[in-house]
Write an enzyme that holds these catalytic residues in place. Structure first.
Site, PDB file in Angstrom:
ATOM      1  N   GLU A  47      35.738  75.671 -45.454  1.00 38.93           N
ATOM      2  CA  GLU A  47      36.945  75.264 -44.737  1.00 38.93           C
ATOM      3  C   GLU A  47      38.188  75.345 -45.611  1.00 38.93           C
ATOM      4  O   GLU A  47      39.252  75.740 -45.153  1.00 38.93           O
ATOM      5  CB  GLU A  47      36.794  73.852 -44.166  1.00 38.93           C
ATOM      6  CG  GLU A  47      35.856  73.757 -42.967  1.00 38.93           C
ATOM      7  CD  GLU A  47      34.384  73.773 -43.342  1.00 38.93           C
ATOM      8  OE1 GLU A  47      34.076  73.716 -44.557  1.00 38.93           O
ATOM      9  OE2 GLU A  47      33.539  73.842 -42.441  1.00 38.93           O
ATOM     10  N   HIS A  93      31.437  63.458 -36.377  1.00 37.52           N
ATOM     11  CA  HIS A  93      31.848  64.517 -35.443  1.00 37.52           C
ATOM     12  C   HIS A  93      32.556  63.946 -34.215  1.00 37.52           C
ATOM     13  O   HIS A  93      32.542  64.561 -33.153  1.00 37.52           O
ATOM     14  CB  HIS A  93      30.631  65.323 -34.954  1.00 37.52           C
ATOM     15  CG  HIS A  93      29.959  66.141 -36.007  1.00 37.52           C
ATOM     16  ND1 HIS A  93      29.247  65.596 -37.040  1.00 37.52           N
ATOM     17  CD2 HIS A  93      29.893  67.488 -36.180  1.00 37.52           C
ATOM     18  CE1 HIS A  93      28.765  66.567 -37.805  1.00 37.52           C
ATOM     19  NE2 HIS A  93      29.138  67.723 -37.298  1.00 37.52           N
TER      20      HIS A  93
END
Ligand SMILES: Cc1ncc(C[n+]2csc(CCOP(=O)(O)OP(=O)(O)O)c2C)c(N)n1
Ligand SMILES: [Mg+2]
Lengths: 372, 340, 340
Positions: free
Chosen positions: B70, B139
């Site tokens: 990322e 999440h």
């Protein structure tokens, strides 16, 4: 039991998408004698606030709709009857009244609300109502769309096949506006008629749409059976650029609200949803440049580029001119431009959107006009 | 032409239209295509929940699957933006900001200021937010306040498909870095969405319900809970709530909030984020400072608790602000209605 | 496959290739290196007077690296620099007066005084910024290279990082990303033996940084960074290859830092006499001047003339920086966003 002396007042259906409306207040108390066209009760939909006008005469015997309450379209909200009809009969009428809602709603949901047609001036959206022999085409104004005829299209559909279109750059039609002048728009109107095989039509134009209809009548007299010009452009030089420029510039709810309020005699007509619908239109790619170009070409600096009154006087087709007395966009004085040549009506208590604010009277005038 | 479209497809359509309009728009992310280098088909996934599905077929290599790095690919998107591209990077879940935050916080957000106004970084970072997906603590977070805190970033969190398309198009056209938060539990929700491209300006809240008695301010999924609460209150207590969907958190439309509170005199802020230093505290504090005189009751905040997002559905359902909790908070601003 | 270079030498050894550059290029190289040196030495002096705010990390001793690399670049090639970025800026063509003003925090600075020493940037020159975050430039330069690749303009990206920053995940992630996408990126490791006060040998698990490159499938070259010609040749080969689509590479330049980590560093972690030894034996400017004069290409007089010109340039830069106006209070809040 059907007593023809008892007349229901129902929640109206204003336009294709209205399913329910809220009664906001009665303008006449029970017991008032009502004439056709009198304003009886205020109703608000998510799109617009309006007034229900009497379609029948009689005494207002019952005000059933409670202010603040939402009713489905065609629900009974009041009763008109002659003074001598006994209360018991009226109560029986109310008790027996069945809302014919489901059939109507289901049918409309199934069929397409709007249609599209490809023309040399782009893909244009339109609505079509009625099956009459005569053909009427409704042409909205600057920044408007076919829903500006919300309160008219169904009333006219009884007497004619009625089309309402979105001009190029407007509503859900293609946003390209060619040279962005009157010739392009009137060309688009004729192209629309060509595409739908309409040889000749009664043109009803509002505001800029009136100028578009007028230009079409001048260029193609054989295609135009009559003209109805409502708060129309093209009849005099003045125009309130504060409105047109404000409409082009406003990008937010707060900026748009005061602009739209100029359209109506009663600024309270402008609801949040009406503003939101217009903002949704204005956000579409291409709208800003279309409107900017049109307004620069057609209404630069408080002036209309096209004044067609003198030329219209030379034509033969019947002309109806309707204005709202307190029009703040195009002055009602312009109604006088065709005095003698046209039937002219200036309606009090209405602004630029006179066909919405005084729909009952405007519809009457239009129906009369069509008979000529 | 307008038709009903899901939130997910509205995002897909916005990306498609902007890629067609502007060749500098490129898409990067993990499995946004799916199948890269694999023996089977390309476009196998289109993102973990299929949001970008089908775009590879239309735009080919302008969509790039990335390695699971990322920092590297979010940073690359930012670097490419500073060099004239308009990348849209998908950070799968916003929770993953933890592994790439420097690139967002210290690079993208600061270039313009730090370089004296001589840089622009038109990058969009799309990411899923929000609880209710049984996706547990890493999440599911609503991390909007973390980004809203940072000068130089714009933060967008739409509540419906129409807004999602218009706000994403605006995000891509915008010259500043935008964090575009997609509530995963809204992906299936549908609305009327024009087929044409359109852009909704930032800093323009949407008043989704008119009311005179209390102002409920929210964004994202909880806008729907607020509406539910408003309907219940209208029926049960005759309280008419005005519901404001902020749509963008940075910039934020203070004018609409203040204007409404000046009319209603009461404020309830609903925020799916954790309570401390949240959008809720931000709005409540601002209103208290700017419109104190208009307030007839103490502003109320309805937020997630100060806990991570729990896994067990029984607990997670308690975590997200409910319509009942919102209605209860509204009633607190109306003591006389409580008494009645 | 790794590229080997005849100049891959151990510390200190000079290459004895024939001088591969025309006289004009040699003069330009010397001017750049001399400008960097004077700029830094003057900052060292001025900093001690207390007029310069904040952190200042000097590049003195490392000039051959920036200069040897940047001579292969045009304004459309991008570099991402480090906290020790003055040399990169000067070699990439950023205006020296504006740089000096920036370091003094003045409104005439490269970034209007809003960036400072650690954030000097000039995107028009392809200089994407010095960076206060170790390793942050690597993802950004991948993005710049991606943009160049998307546009097919043949541009390359160079990211600089020290032996300390070499241990940042961003650098390692970026090497992999650049390899995966075959990006035209050169990773330039400026190995000066120290990260602040910590030795490279302490902080690095491998004996040879090239092993890291190989671990990511990148070719790597290590050169004596005090030898301008060694750097110039190796960089030229790697850059030409990357430009032609041959992919990324690592270039390690082994060099020396004349001053402390930042101004004010007592440098007690260094060996006794280390700085003196380096000044005497590993001064890239002296090495360069000795070679070009010994070869009879450039005369001592020409060197002396250029020294005077550069000294004047730096004098002017300092005096104009000192007399430049402070940023106005409005500058505090401007240029956070392009629009907000
Ligand atoms: C992410 C991050 N961690 C720590 C620091 C503090 N810091 C600044 S320079 C430096 C040492 C860097 O060493 P190196 O990469 O070898 O570069 P050099 O200073 O030797 O040029 C450190 C630890 C920082 N700026 N950024
Ligand atoms: Mg070091």
């Amino acid at each position: 039991m059907t007593d023809t002396r008892i007349k229901p007042i129902v929640m109206p259906k204003w336009g294709l998408s209205m399913a329910e409306g809220k009664v906001t207040g009665w303008l006449k108390p029970e017991g008032t004698a009502i004439a056709i066209g009198d304003e009886i009760v205020e109703v608000e939909t998510d799109k617009i606030a309006g007034v229900v006008e009497a379609g029948d005469a009689g005494v207002l015997r019952r005000t059933l709709g409670t202010p603040g309450t939402v009713y489905p379209v065609k629900a009974l909200i009041g009763v008109l009857a002659d003074a001598d009809v006994p209360d018991a009969e009226i109560d029986a009428f109310v008790a027996a009244f069945a809302v014919p809602e489901e059939a109507g709603a289901g049918e409309e949901a199934a069929g397409p609300r709007y249609e599209f047609v490809d023309t040399p001036a782009g893909r244009l959206r339109y609505a079509r109502r009625g099956e009459g022999e005569k053909t009427v085409v409704l042409v909205h104004g600057f920044g408007g769309d076919l829903d500006n005829w919300l309160f008219n299209i169904d009333a006219l559909a009884g007497a004619a096949t009625v089309y309402a279109l979105d001009l190029p750059g407007h509503g859900q039609s293609d946003k390209a506006v060619g040279e962005a002048n009157l010739a392009f728009l009137s060309g688009a109107l004729i192209a629309f008629m060509d595409a739908l095989a309409i040889p000749r039509a009664h043109l009803v134009g509002h505001s800029m749409g009136g100028a578009v209809a007028s230009a079409s009548a001048l260029e193609h007299p054989e295609r135009v059976a009559s003209l109805a010009l409502i708060g129309s452009a093209g009849l005099g030089p003045e125009i309130n650029s504060g409105y047109t420029d404000g409409f082009v510039a406003a990008g937010s709810r707060r900026d748009m609200k005061p602009v739209l309020e100029q359209l109506f005699h009663d600024p309270g007509t402008v609801t949040r949803q009406l503003i939101e619908d217009i903002l949704k239109y204005k956000r579409l790619d291409g709208v800003d440049s279309a409107l900017t170009a049109l307004s620069a070409n057609l209404f630069p600096a408080e002036r209309q580029t096209h004044v067609l009154a003198d030329r219209l006087k030379q034509t033969d087709a019947p002309i109806l001119v309707v204005w709202g007395e307190t029009d703040r966009v195009i002055p009602a004085a312009h109604a006088g431009a065709l005095e003698g040549r046209a039937t002219v009506e200036v309606l009090p208590g209405a602004g630029h959107m006179v066909q919405m604010e005084k729909s009952g009277r405007v519809n009457e005038l239009l129906l009369d006009h069509l008979k000529r | 032409m307008s038709r009903t479209l899901s939130f997910k497809l509205a995002i897909n359509e916005a990306l498609d239209l902007e890629m067609r309009r502007d060749p500098s728009v490129i898409l990067l992310g993990e499995d946004i295509v799916g199948g890269s280098g694999s023996p089977g088909e390309m476009d196998a996934w289109g993102g973990v929940l299929g949001v970008t599905k089908g775009l590879y077929g239309k735009h080919g290599n302008r969509l790039m699957d990335t390695p699971l790095s990322e920092s590297a690919y979010i940073g690359a998107a930012i670097g490419a933006a500073a060099c004239g591209m308009r990348p849209v990077a998908e950070l799968m879940f916003l929770d993953f900001m933890g592994v790439c935050f420097d690139q967002i916080l210290n690079q993208a957000a600061k270039f313009r200021y730090m370089f004296g106004g001589k840089a622009k970084t038109p990058v969009v970072i799309r990411a899923m937010v929000g609880a209710g997906f049984r996706a547990a603590a890493q999440h599911s977070q609503m991390l909007t306040p973390m980004f809203t805190h940072v000068p130089g970033l714009k933060v967008v969190c739409p509540s419906n498909a129409y807004d999602a398309k218009g706000l994403l198009i605006q995000s891509i056209r915008d010259d500043d870095p935008v964090i575009f938060c997609e509530h995963k539990n809204l992906y299936a929700s549908e609305a009327d969405v024009p087929a044409e491209p359109y852009a909704i300006p930032f800093g323009e809240a949407n008043v989704v319900r008119d009311g005179r008695d209390v102002t409920i301010v929210s964004y994202g999924l909880t806008v729907h809970r607020a509406l539910e609460a408003a309907q219940t209150l209208s029926k049960r207590s005759g309280i008419e709530a005005e519901v404001i969907d902020l749509r963008t958190l940075s910039p934020i439309d203070w004018d609409t909030v203040i204007e409404s509170v000046e009319n209603t005199g009461r404020l309830v802020v609903v925020d799916e984020a954790n309570p401390r230093c949240s959008i809720a505290t931000d709005v409540a504090a601002y209103v208290a400072q700017q419109a104190f005189g208009a307030l007839k009751a103490a502003p109320q905040m309805v937020t997630a608790p100060h806990t991570p997002v729990p896994f067990s559905p029984a607990l997670e359902d308690l975590y997200i602000p409910s319509a009942d909790a919102i209605a209860a908070a509204v009633l607190k601003t109306h003591p006389q209605a409580l008494a009645a | 496959m790794s590229i080997t270079s005849p100049m891959q030498t151990a510390d200190g050894a000079l290459s004895n290739n024939p001088i591969p550059l025309e006289k004009d290029a040699l003069l330009a190289a010397y001017r750049t290196m001399r400008t960097i040196r004077d700029f830094e030495e003057r900052l060292h002096v001025e900093f001690a007077k207390g007029d310069i705010p904040g952190f200042v990390h000097l590049y003195a001793g490392e000039e051959a690296c920036a200069t040897g690399i940047m001579m292969h670049l045009t304004d459309s090639d991008r570099i991402a620099s480090t906290h020790r970025g003055h040399g990169h800026c000067i070699a990439k063509g950023v205006d020296v007066e504006e740089m000096m003003a920036e370091i003094y925090g003045k409104s005439s600075g490269s970034c209007r005084g809003k960036g400072g020493s650690m954030h000097i940037a000039d995107l028009s020159k392809g200089m994407m910024g010095a960076n206060g975050i170790l390793g942050a430039g690597a993802p950004l330069i991948c993005g710049a290279a991606l943009a160049a690749k998307c546009r097919g303009d043949g541009g390359v990206g160079i990211t600089f990082f020290g032996d300390g920053a070499a241990n940042q995940g961003t650098v390692l992630e970026s090497m992999n990303l650049a390899a995966v996408w075959n990006l035209p990126v050169i990773f330039v490791l400026e190995n000066n033996g120290y990260a602040e006060a910590t030795s490279v040998t302490y902080a690095t698990g491998v004996d040879n940084f090239l092993d890291r490159a190989h671990g990511f499938g990148l070719p790597g070259v290590s050169v004596d960074g005090t030898d301008f010609f060694a750097v110039h040749k190796a960089a030229g080969e790697l850059i030409a290859k990357a430009r032609a689509g041959g992919g990324p590479a690592l270039l390690e330049c082994k060099m020396v830092r004349f001053y402390g980590h930042f101004e004010g560093d007592s440098q007690t972690y260094k060996a006794k006499g280390e700085n003196d030894f380096n000044r005497l034996n590993r001064d890239c400017l002296k090495i360069f001047a000795d070679r070009v004069t010994a070869a009879g290409i450039v005369s001592d007089a020409e060197i002396a003339l250029m020294d005077r010109e550069v000294a004047n340039l730096i004098d002017d830069a300092v005096s104009s920086a000192k007399s430049a106006p402070q940023p106005t209070p409005q500058e505090l809040t401007s240029d956070v966003y392009v629009s907000y």
